[in-house]
Design an enzyme around this catalytic site. Structure first.
Site, short mmCIF file in Angstrom:
data_model
loop_
_atom_site.label_atom_id
_atom_site.label_comp_id
_atom_site.label_asym_id
_atom_site.label_seq_id
_atom_site.Cartn_x
_atom_site.Cartn_y
_atom_site.Cartn_z
N TYR A 75 0.87 -1.19 0.00
CA TYR A 75 0.00 0.00 0.00
C TYR A 75 0.89 1.22 0.00
CZ TYR A 75 -3.38 3.46 1.81
OH TYR A 75 -4.18 4.57 2.00
N ASP B 45 9.42 2.75 -1.06
CA ASP B 45 8.42 3.41 -0.21
C ASP B 45 8.80 3.08 1.24
OD1 ASP B 45 4.77 3.35 0.11
OD2 ASP B 45 6.36 4.12 1.40
N LYS C 31 5.29 9.38 8.32
CA LYS C 31 5.16 8.86 9.69
C LYS C 31 6.24 9.39 10.63
CE LYS C 31 2.79 4.76 7.93
NZ LYS C 31 1.44 4.72 8.49
P1 KE4 Z 1 -0.35 8.40 4.53
O1 KE4 Z 1 -0.90 9.11 3.32
O2 KE4 Z 1 -1.43 7.61 5.26
O3 KE4 Z 1 0.46 9.32 5.46
O4 KE4 Z 1 0.73 7.34 4.03
C1 KE4 Z 1 0.35 6.39 3.06
C2 KE4 Z 1 1.30 5.22 3.14
C3 KE4 Z 1 2.30 5.10 2.19
N1 KE4 Z 1 3.18 4.08 2.22
C4 KE4 Z 1 3.11 3.13 3.18
C5 KE4 Z 1 4.11 2.00 3.17
C6 KE4 Z 1 2.12 3.20 4.18
O5 KE4 Z 1 2.05 2.24 5.13
C7 KE4 Z 1 1.19 4.26 4.16
C8 KE4 Z 1 0.08 4.38 5.19
N2 KE4 Z 1 -0.01 3.32 6.14
C9 KE4 Z 1 -1.34 3.08 6.69
C10 KE4 Z 1 -1.35 1.85 7.58
N3 KE4 Z 1 -0.34 0.90 7.38
C11 KE4 Z 1 -1.83 4.28 7.42
C12 KE4 Z 1 -3.04 4.03 8.30
C13 KE4 Z 1 -4.30 4.57 7.70
O6 KE4 Z 1 -4.49 4.43 6.46
O7 KE4 Z 1 -5.12 5.11 8.47
#
Ligand code: KE4
Length: 433
Positions: free
Chosen positions: A153, A248, A276
């Site tokens: 993701y 990523d 993060k």
């Molecule tokens: P954000 O747009 O949520 O800050 O980041 C997206 C993203 C991109 N790449 C990786 C590897 C990620 O894990 C994420 C977002 N992670 C999720 C949970 N694993 C965020 C939690 C959520 O969607 O509320």
């Protein structure tokens, strides 16, 4: 009757009432789907505060927290140094819409930790980071196709929402309405750890592929480690065909080592995406890489990307304080402690007759309830979702906050004590699964 916060009494309302009110004004009652706890059949807890390894619900119930805001809080919640830095920055003004010193300091700190990021652009989320990195790869190579991996993701920008992992996998939506078929037409998908499948895609579309984007340790189908040679193989095949390799590292950056997965595995990507941890709990993302590529980004180049609050002084101060603190911490010691904790948890649940398959690295692990080794999304899906829901509910009842999805990770932090781990193991030994 419209519930509202008319009186002081209301602010002490419980999670159930708050969730009912939230559902009347926010889709699903949350601002991000996985928080709704749908896949584990619970309603979400509303959180009033958090400190160190602990968080407290609005009812005042305390939990040992292993979600850590989905990864950012590696120092623990409300770290005093990070908080002080953010408060000082805030007192000097929340946002200028102009460059500020801490933007430069944070970019330099990132480059010092990850030298492949010769130039860095700050954005406001991981989604923005990966979306922008892919646009840059397409602009730089003048190619349209991208390769991603099933179960990985990269945020919710259109091109990625085809067999994505986090959220979508939990909600069993293999793609989503609203994304034009024309967009995902350029997205090629391979099974994680299947290097031959990637080579086959390059065989078929080689000179059309702008980039391969990969979570160097997958964290959105649960924790899945790269097979030996997988990342090196991606590096070689992208070089062979003139495509870019994008790591990523939104989860792995500053978590699997201070220099991220690229330092841990010794692979140099062309571009990296962060999020993060680098915001210390504030909305920050970043992408960066080779100077000749990054210089194609506006205003010095012709690939457009922008953001009102990018490089926000408060977020930059919090991120900088976070990295400065993390640089002093003993990652190896945290990895050893997390490994012992994860192994003991696996053996406790195994003793209940549950098949367990543990994937662990640094301060991240996932305990899959399957007898298969989990190496990709296919094998991750063999984990017993019902057993996970019972485990999640039982642990929450016992005061342990886990991610409400079997396709997420357990995160530990430098704030977790041995007592936290011991209490968690005791809770696990009592849970009915
Ligand atoms: P954000 O747009 O949520 O800050 O980041 C997206 C993203 C991109 N790449 C990786 C590897 C990620 O894990 C994420 C977002 N992670 C999720 C949970 N694993 C965020 C939690 C959520 O969607 O509320």
């Amino acid at each position: 009757m419209e519930l509202g916060f008319e009186s002081e009494k209301d602010s002490r309302r419980n999670s159930k009432e708050l969730f009912e009110q939230a559902c009347g004004v926010m889709p699903g009652g949350v601002n991000s789907p996985v928080r709704a706890c749908k896949s584990v059949g619970c309603d979400p807890l509303f959180i009033a505060s958090a400190f160190g390894s602990r968080m407290a619900s609005v009812e005042g119930r305390e939990f040992i927290d292993y979600v850590l805001s989905w990864g950012p809080m590696l120092l623990g919640h409300a770290d005093p140094v990070v908080g002080a830095a953010a408060k000082t920055a805030l007192d000097a003004g929340a946002s200028f819409g102009a460059p500020c010193p801490d933007e430069v300091r944070l970019a330099l700190a990132i480059r010092r930790a990850m030298p492949s990021m010769e130039m860095v652009r700050m954005v406001n989320s991981g989604t923005e980071a990966t979306m922008s990195a892919v646009r840059l790869a397409r602009g730089f190579t003048k190619r349209d196709k991208i390769v991603k991996f099933e179960g990985c993701y990269h945020g919710h920008s259109d091109g990625f929402l085809a067999a994505a992992g986090s959220g979508l996998a939990t909600l069993a939506i293999p793609g989503t309405p609203g994304v034009p078929a024309d967009v995902v037409r350029h997205t090629l998908i391979a099974p994680y750890n299947d290097l031959q499948a990637v080579k086959d895609l390059f065989e078929a579309f080689g000179d059309e592929i702008a980039c391969v984007i990969v979570e160097p340790v997958a964290g959105n189908m649960g924790c899945v480690l790269p097979a030996p040679g997988f990342l090196q193989g991606l590096r070689e095949v992208t070089e062979q065909y003139g495509a870019l390799l994008i790591f990523d590292e939104v989860i792995t950056g500053f978590r699997v080592s201070y220099g991220g997965a690229q330092r841990r595995f010794g692979i140099t990507p062309d571009l990296s995406c962060l999020g993060k941890i680098i915001g210390g709990g504030f909305p920050v993302g970043a992408y960066g890489g080779k100077r000749e590529i990054m210089e194609r980004i506006a205003p010095c180049g012709d690939v457009y990307q922008a953001g009102t609050l990018a490089g926000n002084p408060v977020a930059m101060a919090a991120g900088l304080a976070t990295l400065q603190e993390l640089e002093k911490r003993d990652y190896d010691a945290l990895e050893r402690r997390t490994s012992r904790f994860a192994e003991e948890l696996a053996s406790i649940l195994g003793s209940k007759g549950l098949p367990t398959s543990l994937n662990h690295i640094a301060s991240i692990f996932t305990l899959f309830f399957t007898d298969q080794k989990v190496v990709n999304f296919e094998t991750a899906k063999t984990s017993d979702a019902e057993a996970f829901s019972r485990f999640y509910a039982g642990m929450r009842e016992a005061g342990v906050n886990l991610a409400p999805s079997g396709f997420e990770c357990v995160f530990t932090s430098f704030a977790h004590s041995d007592e936290d781990f011991e209490k968690t193991l005791q809770a696990a030994s009592r849970v009915e699964v």
